[in-house]
Design an enzyme around this catalytic site. Structure first.
Site, short mmCIF file in Angstrom:
data_model
loop_
_atom_site.label_atom_id
_atom_site.label_comp_id
_atom_site.label_asym_id
_atom_site.label_seq_id
_atom_site.Cartn_x
_atom_site.Cartn_y
_atom_site.Cartn_z
N LYS A 190 47.39 40.57 44.68
CA LYS A 190 46.17 39.80 44.38
C LYS A 190 45.38 39.52 45.66
O LYS A 190 44.14 39.56 45.67
CB LYS A 190 46.57 38.49 43.69
CG LYS A 190 45.41 37.66 43.16
CD LYS A 190 45.94 36.47 42.37
CE LYS A 190 44.83 35.64 41.78
NZ LYS A 190 45.34 34.49 40.98
N ASN B 250 45.32 26.75 29.04
CA ASN B 250 46.61 26.96 29.71
C ASN B 250 47.17 25.62 30.15
O ASN B 250 46.57 24.57 29.88
CB ASN B 250 46.44 27.93 30.90
CG ASN B 250 45.38 27.45 31.86
OD1 ASN B 250 45.52 26.43 32.52
ND2 ASN B 250 44.26 28.18 31.93
N LYS C 212 41.57 41.15 45.86
CA LYS C 212 40.47 40.19 45.76
C LYS C 212 39.93 39.76 47.12
O LYS C 212 39.09 38.87 47.20
CB LYS C 212 40.93 38.99 44.93
CG LYS C 212 41.38 39.43 43.54
CD LYS C 212 41.60 38.29 42.59
CE LYS C 212 42.03 38.82 41.21
NZ LYS C 212 42.17 37.76 40.20
#
Length: 410
Positions: A345, A216, A349
């Site tokens: 998120k 990436n 998480k």
């Protein structure tokens, strides 16, 4: 003001015409309060005498590895153990080469190998020597090991050439040394002193075959900025870096672990996780990897190539599930609906903070020296930073973590 009071500095003087500046440097460091132990090479003694430097430092001057005057100790080991800093000024191409290749054939090079203190080098040589590929390679090697360099100045050289290679003036070298110790002392009393901070940086790569991979756009710059900021604040820093656009911070106090794949990064993070106080996952980890990586280069055949991908381990999610005393910070690089995805998120998480940025905005995201971020906790937005340097983002984010870490640990 004796800004170097209590500091012990080994000053290595090597054989170039700039060795005469060693006298002024010794004098100025001593006047600032430092205990200066001078080590001269045999060539340096052709330009300046031991007596001069002994008179200025008020200390014995060393030049011969085998001239042991105290039977109860070995001089180069005692010197190395006592040093807060080893400064080589002037540093010739010869001593730089010895340092890069681990040679130890005189008092100075032997002491340098035994030293565990930070090392600072001020080169001085002919402009063409300084630009020679061998010298450049040796300097780059030492840079990677954490050796700090004081760049030479430009001007008239003793050989008659005009260019870069002249030893920096003693006054400027002393300023660099003062700044180095000021930073060290600041870190020792910083808000993260005694804390272990782990930071991930860069983009992981997943091999398709020996010459191709999936990756990436992460440059590693945000993670590097966080590492620098954490160190300035006194933390014991471990930087776990995957593929990056530039070299990690050249600071011997930052432990750098290089990794390649998501699996490598997971292993490295787990190794540091148990004992860390704060973990900031700024790396962009591949979500998928090829199910199989070919052992040899895949040859071109046909109009299409089918590549089956499988999920990688979600490092952040696993850490969130097993969080104990650790303060966990994640990043969310998005291209739309940034707040929604970041908050989701954060919850999924089990993070303490999440740093969200829209990488489509100019001045934000991958490869840039600046960023535009919003930081959220479980209650919502806690910090909103317009375009600013990544170093400033790092500083403010860690300051926020410092304010909350006692609550996270209780």
């Amino acid at each position: 003001m004796k800004s170097l009071q209590g500091k012990t500095i080994i000053l290595g003087i090597t054989g170039g015409i700039a060795a005469y500046k060693g006298a002024a440097l010794t004098s100025k460091l001593t006047q600032k309060g430092a205990t200066v132990h001078v080590i001269m090479t045999a060539s340096a003694k052709q330009f300046i005498t031991e007596l001069t430097l002994q008179s200025l430092s008020k200390q014995r001057v060393y030049s011969d590895t085998f001239q042991e005057r105290d039977p109860s100790s070995i001089s180069h080991i005692d010197l190395a153990d006592s040093a807060d800093l080893v400064l080589v000024a002037p540093a010739t191409a010869n001593i730089i080469a010895k340092m890069a290749h681990g040679l130890a054939d005189d008092m100075l090079s032997t002491t340098l190998l035994a030293a565990t203190a930070p090392v600072m080098v001020a080169p001085a040589m002919n402009v063409h020597m300084y630009q020679h590929p061998a010298v450049i390679d040796n300097i780059n090697t030492l840079h990677k090991r954490g050796v700090k360099f004081i760049e030479p100045g430009e001007g008239q050289l003793a050989c008659g050439y005009v260019g870069k290679g002249r030893l920096e003036e003693p006054e400027e070298i002393v300023k660099v040394v003062e700044q180095f110790f000021a930073l060290q002392d600041s870190a020792a009393n910083g808000p993260l002193a005694g804390k272990k901070v782990v930071i991930t940086a860069g983009g992981t790569i997943e091999r398709i075959d020996p010459v191709r991979y999936i990756t990436n756009d992460s440059s590693g710059k945000m993670g590097f900025a966080l590492s620098r900021a954490a160190r300035v604040m006194g933390a014991e820093v471990t930087l776990i870096a995957a593929r990056t656009d530039e070299a990690p911070p050249q600071d011997p106090e930052i432990r750098v672990v290089r990794v390649e794949s998501a699996a490598d990064m997971y292993d490295a993070v787990l190794d540091a996780w148990k004992d860390c106080d704060i973990l900031v996952k700024a790396a962009a980890v591949s979500d998928y990897r090829p199910r199989q990586s070919a052992e040899s280069k895949i040859k071109k055949s046909g109009d299409t190539l089918n590549l089956e991908l499988v999920k990688t381990t979600d490092i952040l999610e696993n850490l969130g599930k097993h969080k104990d005393k650790q303060f966990l910070i994640g990043f969310a690089a998005e291209t739309g609906n940034t707040e929604f995805y970041a908050k989701d998120k954060l919850v999924r998480k089990n993070l303490d903070l999440i740093v969200a940025n829209d990488v489509t905005l100019e001045g934000a995201g991958f490869g840039s020296d600046t960023n535009i971020v919003a930081v959220y906790d479980a209650e919502g937005l806690v910090l909103n930073l317009p375009q600013t340097s990544k170093d400033e983002v790092a500083r403010q984010l860690l300051q926020l973590a410092v304010k909350r870490i006692s609550g996270a640990q209780s």
